[in-house]
Design an enzyme around this catalytic site. Structure first.
Site, PDB file in Angstrom:
ATOM      1  N   GLU A  61       4.393 -12.306   4.270  1.00  0.00           N
ATOM      2  CA  GLU A  61       4.335 -12.997   2.980  1.00  0.00           C
ATOM      3  C   GLU A  61       3.165 -13.956   2.845  1.00  0.00           C
ATOM      4  OE1 GLU A  61       8.224 -14.545   3.480  1.00  0.00           O
ATOM      5  OE2 GLU A  61       9.127 -13.011   2.228  1.00  0.00           O
ATOM      6  N   LYS A  90      -1.555 -20.982  -1.705  1.00  0.00           N
ATOM      7  CA  LYS A  90      -1.449 -21.516  -0.339  1.00  0.00           C
ATOM      8  C   LYS A  90      -2.750 -22.234   0.021  1.00  0.00           C
ATOM      9  CE  LYS A  90      -1.105 -19.901   4.437  1.00  0.00           C
ATOM     10  NZ  LYS A  90      -1.110 -18.735   5.317  1.00  0.00           N
ATOM     11  N   VAL A 197       6.353  12.968   8.339  1.00  0.00           N
ATOM     12  CA  VAL A 197       5.504  13.752   9.250  1.00  0.00           C
ATOM     13  C   VAL A 197       6.348  14.077  10.488  1.00  0.00           C
ATOM     14  CG1 VAL A 197       3.458  13.687  10.729  1.00  0.00           C
ATOM     15  CG2 VAL A 197       3.352  12.726   8.418  1.00  0.00           C
ATOM     16  N   THR A 356      -2.179 -13.643  10.040  1.00  0.00           N
ATOM     17  CA  THR A 356      -3.408 -12.879  10.258  1.00  0.00           C
ATOM     18  C   THR A 356      -3.267 -11.357  10.123  1.00  0.00           C
ATOM     19  OG1 THR A 356      -2.893 -13.213  12.595  1.00  0.00           O
ATOM     20  CG2 THR A 356      -4.673 -14.523  11.678  1.00  0.00           C
ATOM     21  N   ILE A 358      -2.267  -9.165   7.710  1.00  0.00           N
ATOM     22  CA  ILE A 358      -2.851  -8.512   6.527  1.00  0.00           C
ATOM     23  C   ILE A 358      -4.371  -8.696   6.577  1.00  0.00           C
ATOM     24  CG2 ILE A 358      -2.985  -8.623   3.994  1.00  0.00           C
ATOM     25  CD1 ILE A 358       0.061  -9.204   4.033  1.00  0.00           C
TER      26      ILE A 358
HETATM   27  C1  LIG Z   1       8.162 -10.705  11.745  1.00  0.00           C
HETATM   28  C2  LIG Z   1       6.899 -10.370  11.028  1.00  0.00           C
HETATM   29  C3  LIG Z   1       6.358 -11.277  10.119  1.00  0.00           C
HETATM   30  C4  LIG Z   1       5.152 -11.004   9.470  1.00  0.00           C
HETATM   31  N1  LIG Z   1       4.604 -11.931   8.637  1.00  0.00           N
HETATM   32  C5  LIG Z   1       3.361 -11.723   8.141  1.00  0.00           C
HETATM   33  C6  LIG Z   1       2.694 -12.686   7.348  1.00  0.00           C
HETATM   34  O1  LIG Z   1       3.245 -13.727   7.003  1.00  0.00           O
HETATM   35  N2  LIG Z   1       1.427 -12.422   6.953  1.00  0.00           N
HETATM   36  C7  LIG Z   1       0.786 -11.271   7.273  1.00  0.00           C
HETATM   37  O2  LIG Z   1      -0.387 -11.101   6.950  1.00  0.00           O
HETATM   38  N3  LIG Z   1       1.419 -10.311   7.960  1.00  0.00           N
HETATM   39  C8  LIG Z   1       2.675 -10.509   8.403  1.00  0.00           C
HETATM   40  N4  LIG Z   1       3.298  -9.530   9.124  1.00  0.00           N
HETATM   41  C9  LIG Z   1       2.666  -8.237   9.288  1.00  0.00           C
HETATM   42  C10 LIG Z   1       2.823  -7.410   8.049  1.00  0.00           C
HETATM   43  O3  LIG Z   1       4.178  -7.269   7.713  1.00  0.00           O
HETATM   44  C11 LIG Z   1       2.213  -6.052   8.355  1.00  0.00           C
HETATM   45  O4  LIG Z   1       0.944  -6.211   8.890  1.00  0.00           O
HETATM   46  C12 LIG Z   1       2.027  -5.274   7.111  1.00  0.00           C
HETATM   47  O5  LIG Z   1       3.215  -5.186   6.412  1.00  0.00           O
HETATM   48  C13 LIG Z   1       1.481  -3.905   7.445  1.00  0.00           C
HETATM   49  O6  LIG Z   1       2.456  -3.083   7.951  1.00  0.00           O
HETATM   50  P1  LIG Z   1       2.089  -1.548   8.047  1.00  0.00           P
HETATM   51  O7  LIG Z   1       1.783  -1.055   6.695  1.00  0.00           O
HETATM   52  O8  LIG Z   1       1.077  -1.372   9.109  1.00  0.00           O
HETATM   53  O9  LIG Z   1       3.427  -0.897   8.617  1.00  0.00           O
HETATM   54  P2  LIG Z   1       4.835  -0.603   7.921  1.00  0.00           P
HETATM   55  O10 LIG Z   1       5.186  -1.602   6.912  1.00  0.00           O
HETATM   56  O11 LIG Z   1       5.794  -0.384   9.052  1.00  0.00           O
HETATM   57  O12 LIG Z   1       4.636   0.777   7.173  1.00  0.00           O
HETATM   58  C14 LIG Z   1       4.629   2.003   7.862  1.00  0.00           C
HETATM   59  C15 LIG Z   1       4.604   3.155   6.881  1.00  0.00           C
HETATM   60  O13 LIG Z   1       4.505   4.358   7.607  1.00  0.00           O
HETATM   61  C16 LIG Z   1       5.447   5.273   7.115  1.00  0.00           C
HETATM   62  N5  LIG Z   1       5.818   6.198   8.181  1.00  0.00           N
HETATM   63  C17 LIG Z   1       6.163   5.900   9.455  1.00  0.00           C
HETATM   64  N6  LIG Z   1       6.466   7.034  10.126  1.00  0.00           N
HETATM   65  C18 LIG Z   1       6.287   8.043   9.246  1.00  0.00           C
HETATM   66  C19 LIG Z   1       6.451   9.440   9.323  1.00  0.00           C
HETATM   67  N7  LIG Z   1       6.882  10.067  10.438  1.00  0.00           N
HETATM   68  N8  LIG Z   1       6.186  10.189   8.229  1.00  0.00           N
HETATM   69  C20 LIG Z   1       5.765   9.601   7.075  1.00  0.00           C
HETATM   70  N9  LIG Z   1       5.600   8.280   6.944  1.00  0.00           N
HETATM   71  C21 LIG Z   1       5.872   7.517   8.014  1.00  0.00           C
HETATM   72  C22 LIG Z   1       6.601   4.411   6.651  1.00  0.00           C
HETATM   73  O14 LIG Z   1       7.406   5.095   5.725  1.00  0.00           O
HETATM   74  C23 LIG Z   1       5.834   3.259   6.013  1.00  0.00           C
HETATM   75  O15 LIG Z   1       5.461   3.636   4.701  1.00  0.00           O
HETATM   76  C24 LIG Z   1       4.516  -9.775   9.731  1.00  0.00           C
HETATM   77  C25 LIG Z   1       5.086  -8.841  10.589  1.00  0.00           C
HETATM   78  C26 LIG Z   1       6.269  -9.126  11.244  1.00  0.00           C
HETATM   79  C27 LIG Z   1       6.853  -8.111  12.176  1.00  0.00           C
END
Ligand SMILES: Cc1cc2nc3c(=O)[nH]c(=O)nc-3n(C[C@H](O)[C@H](O)[C@H](O)COP(=O)(O)OP(=O)(O)OC[C@H]3O[C@@H](n4cnc5c(N)ncnc54)[C@H](O)[C@@H]3O)c2cc1C
Length: 521
Positions: A61, A90, A197, A356, A358
């Site tokens: 967030e 912020k 996938v 950090t 995002i």
């Molecule tokens: C506790 C916590 C707090 C956080 N707080 C912050 C914050 O305050 N600020 C900040 O910058 N970041 C924060 N983050 C990090 C932030 O949430 C992530 O960096 C951001 O949401 C990116 O996630 P992502 O898109 O890499 O992965 P995810 O959100 O996990 O998305 C993965 C995607 O891949 C898809 N997928 C997975 N496997 C398959 C498959 N087999 N086939 C098809 N699709 C698939 C899923 O459906 C989903 O769409 C936090 C993370 C955590 C764990």
């Protein structure tokens, strides 16, 4: 005519024409939005595959100011974005109980005071301090004073004004941000495929990823794959086994519990991180609710105790069931391997203490676009990308670790663990340069500049023995008078700055939720 040879333009056989993004979390849709914008007008198709059934991490967030540059290259209107994502402004992060229990300081997005004769102001402040001056360094920072008073305005474009000396970021719902960018990307021609996938096919000679197979039976091919599949690293790890550097020995927190609650009190323009006995708790105010979470290490506190601590420290009733998350801090050994680039959680994870993650997605996309490949995938470009991203991650790691080691706390097993920890050389050097002569070594790459390091070091009572001796060249009388004038200017500027919630209403960025309206009155 010979001179024209080699200038015929790109051979369409070598240019990337199909990009597949796997994953539709924040990383996936940021990748789709950035690529569809930057590659506009080129014969490149972009498709994004995601599975609603698997879902996203669903937390995240707080952001860093750089996200504004990302949004502005996409021509996103700020009020529109803020309304769609329940965003607030912020100015920095308030850290509570980190140096000692009862301490608090704000890490601001901005510098302290002006640069005088090429010397950063904090050196002059250290000199005044050594002569018994009672002012806080915070009083020379507009964003800190505005944050402490719950006020916000945009930075002034007039660089001579004190109100120009800061940056700002957003606190928003990252899932809504992903949804917003999905609309943007689809309008820009990105094709979304819903599906899981279930298989990958590598070229038997080159080892490059050729296709992914979906649960529908469809086989999807691409020249370049961007792995945004989250912690599982579906392509970069499960298919290509790129390896993971585990950094738990430095940053041992490995779990989090997140829960939103109702807002109580005025809308604060900052995130809060409060140190606890086995980790720390975040508080992030959005327009419609407050996001909370406890990041902790399972070696030092049980899940039950961590959840209890979190729930006992909420300002209002919960709005959902607590969500548990598990992770291993570290980075992918190769972020880019063959024709797969990992972006987001598939690239690595560092706890969200300084918001950090995002930002690291943004770094990954910026570096990828700078080094955008051809089908031949030059080894040196891949190596350079991995070098740069490795440094981006390492710099953040050092900065996070600083919060745990610049402390006088020894009241729990976790804090005692950090007392005997051997630090990475890069961080040890940085601390030594600071404690001896108040010098901040500038890194090649790295998102955090000297003011950020100064905020944490001084905020956690890591006081330098000396300062830049050139600061002694200014007469005492002049210095004291100048310093008082800066404090007065900042206090006056803050008084004429609107309340945070009122400013959100004023610029048409309010989503219309009752919580914000109550706060604005
Ligand atoms: C506790 C916590 C707090 C956080 N707080 C912050 C914050 O305050 N600020 C900040 O910058 N970041 C924060 N983050 C990090 C932030 O949430 C992530 O960096 C951001 O949401 C990116 O996630 P992502 O898109 O890499 O992965 P995810 O959100 O996990 O998305 C993965 C995607 O891949 C898809 N997928 C997975 N496997 C398959 C498959 N087999 N086939 C098809 N699709 C698939 C899923 O459906 C989903 O769409 C936090 C993370 C955590 C764990």
């Amino acid at each position: 005519m010979d001179g024209a040879r080699g200038w015929q333009g790109k051979d369409s056989d070598t240019a990337i024409s199909r990009v597949a993004v796997v994953g539709g979390g924040t990383a996936g849709w940021m990748a789709a939005a950035a690529l569809s914008n930057k590659l506009k007008g080129l014969p490149v198709s972009i498709r994004l595959i995601e599975s609603d059934e698997i879902g996203t991490v669903g937390v995240g967030e707080a952001t860093l100011p750089h996200i504004r540059a990302f949004n502005s290259t996409l021509n996103i209107s700020e009020p529109e974005l803020m309304k769609a994502t329940e965003a607030t402004f912020k100015l920095g992060i308030e850290f509570c109980d980190w140096g000692q229990i009862g301490d608090r300081y704000i890490h601001p997005f901005g510098d302290y005071g002006p640069v005088i004769n090429e010397i950063p102001f904090y050196h002059f402040w250290l000199r005044m301090k050594s002569h018994g001056d009672a002012s806080r360094l915070d009083e020379y920072s507009f964003p800190i004073m505005a944050a402490e008073n719950g006020r916000f305005r945009h930075p002034s474009p007039d660089l001579s004004k004190i109100e120009s000396t800061f940056g700002y970021a957003y606190q928003f719902d990252a899932s809504l941000y992903a949804r917003f960018l999905r609309r943007y990307s689809e309008a820009n021609g990105v094709v979304r495929t819903e599906g899981k996938v279930v298989g990958t096919h590598l070229n038997s000679e080159t080892g490059f990823l050729e296709t992914v197979t979906l649960d529908s039976g469809e086989v999807a091919g691409a020249d370049l794959f961007i792995d945004c599949s989250g912690f599982r690293g579906l392509l970069i790890e499960q298919a290509l086994q790129s390896g993971y550097d585990d950094w738990s020995k430095w940053l041992p927190c490995n779990r989090a519990i997140a829960v939103p609650c109702e807002t109580r009190g005025p809308l604060t323009p900052f995130t809060r991180a409060t140190a606890r006995t086995g980790g720390w708790q975040w508080r992030i105010p959005l327009q419609h609710r407050v996001g909370n979470g406890h990041v902790y290490c399972s070696d030092f506190i049980s899940d039950e105790a961590a959840e209890r601590q979190l729930l006992e420290n909420l300002e209002g009733p919960t709005l959902a069931e607590p969500k548990k998350l598990f992770f291993t801090t570290g980075r992918r050994r190769s972020f880019w391997n063959k024709n797969v680039v990992a972006v987001g959680l598939s690239a690595g994870f560092l706890e969200p203490l300084e918001s950090t993650s995002i930002h690291l997605i943004q770094d990954g996309l910026t570096e990828l676009l700078t080094l955008f490949p051809e089908k031949s995938f030059r080894r040196s470009d891949i190596d350079e990308y991995n070098r740069r991203m490795g440094l981006h991650f390492e710099r953040v790691r050092d900065f996070l670790l600083l919060h745990y080691v610049a402390t006088q706390r020894d009241d729990s097993e976790m804090w005692r663990h950090f007392r005997s920890l051997e630090l990475p050389d890069s961080l040890q050097e940085k601390i030594t340069a600071w404690t001896t002569r108040a010098y901040i070594i500038k890194y090649e790459f790295g998102v955090f500049h000297p003011p950020s390091w100064i905020a944490v070091m001084l905020g956690q009572n890591l006081r330098p023995r000396g300062y830049d001796r050139r600061a002694d060249a200014v007469t005492e009388g002049n210095l004291v008078a100048n310093a008082a004038a800066i404090r007065r200017d900042i206090a006056a500027a803050v008084r004429s700055t609107p309340e945070h919630a009122a400013f959100i209403e004023q610029i048409g960025a309010a989503s219309g939720t009752a919580a914000l309206a109550a706060s604005a009155t």
